[in-house]
Structures are given as C-alpha cells and as structure tokens.
Design an enzyme around this catalytic site. Structure first.
Site, PDB file in Angstrom:
ATOM      1  N   LEU A 132       0.870  -1.184   0.000  1.00 63.57           N
ATOM      2  CA  LEU A 132       0.000   0.000   0.000  1.00 63.57           C
ATOM      3  C   LEU A 132       0.903   1.229   0.000  1.00 63.57           C
ATOM      4  CD1 LEU A 132      -2.844  -0.722   2.584  1.00 63.57           C
ATOM      5  CD2 LEU A 132      -3.177  -0.147   0.194  1.00 63.57           C
ATOM      6  N   ASP A 133       0.547   2.268  -0.782  1.00 61.64           N
ATOM      7  CA  ASP A 133       1.377   3.466  -0.794  1.00 61.64           C
ATOM      8  C   ASP A 133       1.232   4.229   0.521  1.00 61.64           C
ATOM      9  OD1 ASP A 133      -1.095   4.594  -1.045  1.00 61.64           O
ATOM     10  OD2 ASP A 133      -0.876   5.174  -3.140  1.00 61.64           O
ATOM     11  N   SER A 134       2.149   5.142   0.746  1.00 68.11           N
ATOM     12  CA  SER A 134       2.195   5.840   2.037  1.00 68.11           C
ATOM     13  C   SER A 134       0.955   6.691   2.276  1.00 68.11           C
ATOM     14  CB  SER A 134       3.455   6.711   2.101  1.00 68.11           C
ATOM     15  OG  SER A 134       3.442   7.677   1.063  1.00 68.11           O
TER      16      SER A 134
ATOM     17  N   SER B 200      -2.070   5.828   1.533  1.00 73.20           N
ATOM     18  CA  SER B 200      -3.225   4.945   1.762  1.00 73.20           C
ATOM     19  C   SER B 200      -3.084   4.238   3.102  1.00 73.20           C
ATOM     20  CB  SER B 200      -3.345   3.920   0.632  1.00 73.20           C
ATOM     21  OG  SER B 200      -3.420   4.564  -0.619  1.00 73.20           O
TER      22      SER B 200
END
Length: 354
Positions: free
Chosen positions: A109-111, A113
């Site tokens: 998951l990106d930072s 999210s």
C-alpha cells in the site's frame, strides 16, 4: 522421493535465507564453500531438500528453523510499505517488534493509503495473494471530491486503458454522493501500482482518502478479535489461512481439467501403410501446385530507367546548338551561289561584247 514429500521439504538456501544470515547470493556462496552442514554432513548443493526434523548449521552454529507466520497488519497513513531502512521515514517493520521471524508483506500500500496488509514469511502464501490468476479480491473504500458520475464510473468498471496500461474490470457500489465529496466501495482482483488513484484521476476526480478494508476473507472487522485499529497486528485464524490455500487448489484443479478435456483418445489402430500413402499424395499435390505456378507465372516487366532533368536539359541544349549551326551553314552557302551566278553573267557579257 515422491512429489508430495518433495513439496513438503524446503530447499537449503531458503532455510538459511529465512534465518536472516545474509542475502540469497551470500547464502549460496556459504553453501558451495562448505560452511553449511545438514545433520553434521557438508552439503554443497543449494537446492538440497531439507526435512523439518533435519538440523542445519553454519560454521558449526545450529540455525533455529523458523515457524510459518501468517499475520494481518492495519497500516496507518504516512508509513512506507518496505522492510528497508529509510532515514526520516516510518516503515512497516516498526510494527514487527517482538517477532523473531523474518517477515515481509504480500501486496503493498502506498504511504498515502491505509488499511489491511498481509504479513508472512511464506513465499508460496504471498504468491497466492499477490498473483492475479488466483483472483483474491481486495475491497477498498475510496473518498473523492465532488459529485461522482455513475455512468462514467460504470464505463470504467468494464475495463479501461490509461497511458497504454490496461486495468481489468472491477465492481463498485456508491455509498454516498454529495456536492462536496462522494464515497465509493471498489472490489478488484489485481493490485497494479496506484491503480485506483489513476482511474479516478482519469475520470477527473481527486482521491481524498483510500482505505483497504479486506484482502480475501481477512477483514478489518472481525467477530473474534474485533476491529483492527491502525498500527495493530494480529495472527490469522486457521480458517483464514485455509481459505487462501484452497484458492490455490481450485486453480490447480481448473488447469488439470483443461488438460484432461484436450486429451483425445483414438480407438482405431495406427496403420503405417495408410499413413505413408496419404503423405505421398500430399507431397504430389504440393509438387503439382509448384509446377503450375512456375508454368503460368508472368514475367516481371522491366523497369524503365527514369531520365534525370539534367540529361533532358542537356539534350534540349544540344538540339538548340545543332539547329543554330545548320542555320549558319545555310546562310554561309547562299552568298557562294550568288558569286557563281555573277561570274557566269560576266562571262556571257564578255562573249557578247566580242
């Protein structure tokens, strides 16, 4: 060794790698240099299969075999999905305190999210979750600015290509629709880089909040342990672990059924003479076709050489010069004939005078 026992056993490199001794290459070098022993016997093959009951040692120091761990983490905002150290940044390993096993994530998951992440030390289990062929569904709650256009989202849900990247179809449900912002629940079976953000950006919306609610049967809301809060981690239940491995078994059965349907059983016996006769007939047909083609083939027309402009201009100038020369010669010849006529006239006049 049977296939079942071979699958249950683990490669020697993997055992040393999971212990956190070194990288894969350095582990292979340590094995091939004779530093690794299995049951007090030196093993030089990195692909050697090790049983659970076997003792593995490096430089006479016994390695503690790792137990398989399957966990769920709720990643908060601002945390980077990586196990590498980043100066000045929060990473997911800060939530692994007190855990001896070497863990990694299955599906990042990106930072920006937040939500559920599966954490494990089993590579096979991670592959089941991340590979799109197993069709493990991921559910997201997405909040965007403005009033969502349901028709545009419906067209995008059938499959869309953005900058030569194709995104597979997805399901959606509009939870709320307002002038300021809208909330949509998306269900996808793949996890390409920033997929959801790119889709909504293409439709003309900005993602305000993105939360992953569930991965397969592992959800943020659980009846036994309750809701998993941000920054907390828990072990998966037996039912949850079995669910993912059953997905793999289903996929294998589907592949086996495809191969079994393609098998054709011929009850007739194979006759070599008939086969040779048929092959000879086919060869003769091909020879006739080639002969007919050569007989009726049209000759290719010769290509005409195109005259350049320079050559044409040269020819024109040559013609002009030749015509000028001819005119000069004619003019030069005319006075000669006049002189001859004058000489004849003088002769006749002289004769008459005499």
């Amino acid at each position: 060794m049977d296939n079942k026992t071979n699958k249950e056993n683990v490669r020697l490199v993997k055992v040393i790698l999971e212990s956190g001794f070194a990288s894969r290459r350095n582990c292979e070098k340590a094995i091939m240099s004779g530093r690794v022993r299995v049951n007090n016997q030196v093993i030089l093959d990195p692909a050697y299969r090790v049983k659970e009951s076997d003792s593995v040692s490096i430089d006479r120091n016994i390695i503690e075999r790792q137990t398989k761990r399957y966990m769920a983490l709720y990643k908060p905002l601002g945390v980077v999905s990586t196990t590498k150290y980043l100066p000045g940044r929060r990473i997911i390993t800060e939530f692994f305190k007190g855990i001896k096993e070497r863990l990694f994530y299955a599906g990042r998951l990106d930072s920006e999210s937040r939500g559920i992440m599966i954490i494990t030390n089993d590579g096979e289990f991670a592959n089941i979750i991340t590979h799109p062929s197993y069709e493990i569904l991921k559910v997201y709650d997405v909040t965007v600015n403005g009033k969502i256009d349901s028709e545009a989202l419906l067209n995008a849900s059938k499959g869309i290509t953005i900058k030569n990247v194709t995104y597979s179809p997805f399901k959606f449900k509009i939870l709320s629709k307002g002038r300021v912002q809208s909330k949509i629940r998306l269900t996808i079976n793949e996890g390409k880089n920033r997929e959801i953000r790119k889709i909504f950006d293409y439709l003309g919306y900005k993602v305000i909040d993105l939360e992953r609610i569930s991965v397969g049967c592992v959800s943020k809301y659980d009846d036994v342990s309750g809701t998993l809060e941000a920054g907390h981690i828990r072990d998966l239940t037996k039912k949850e672990i079995e669910f993912f491995f059953k997905q793999k078994d289903k996929k294998l059965k589907e592949i086996e059924s495809l191969f079994s349907n393609n098998i054709i059983e011929n009850d007739e016996e194979f006759n070599e003479e008939d086969f040779l006769k048929e092959s000879e007939k086919e060869i003769k047909k091909e020879e006739k076709k080639q002969h007919d083609k050569s007989k009726w083939a049209k000759a290719k027309p010769k290509k005409k050489r195109l005259s350049t402009k320079k050559s044409s201009t040269k020819k024109v100038t040559a013609k002009k010069t030749s015509s000028v020369k001819e005119k000069k010669l004619k003019t030069a010849k005319k006075p000669v004939s006049n002189k001859k006529s004058l000489k004849k006239n003088t002769k006749t006049s002289n004769k008459r005078g005499k």
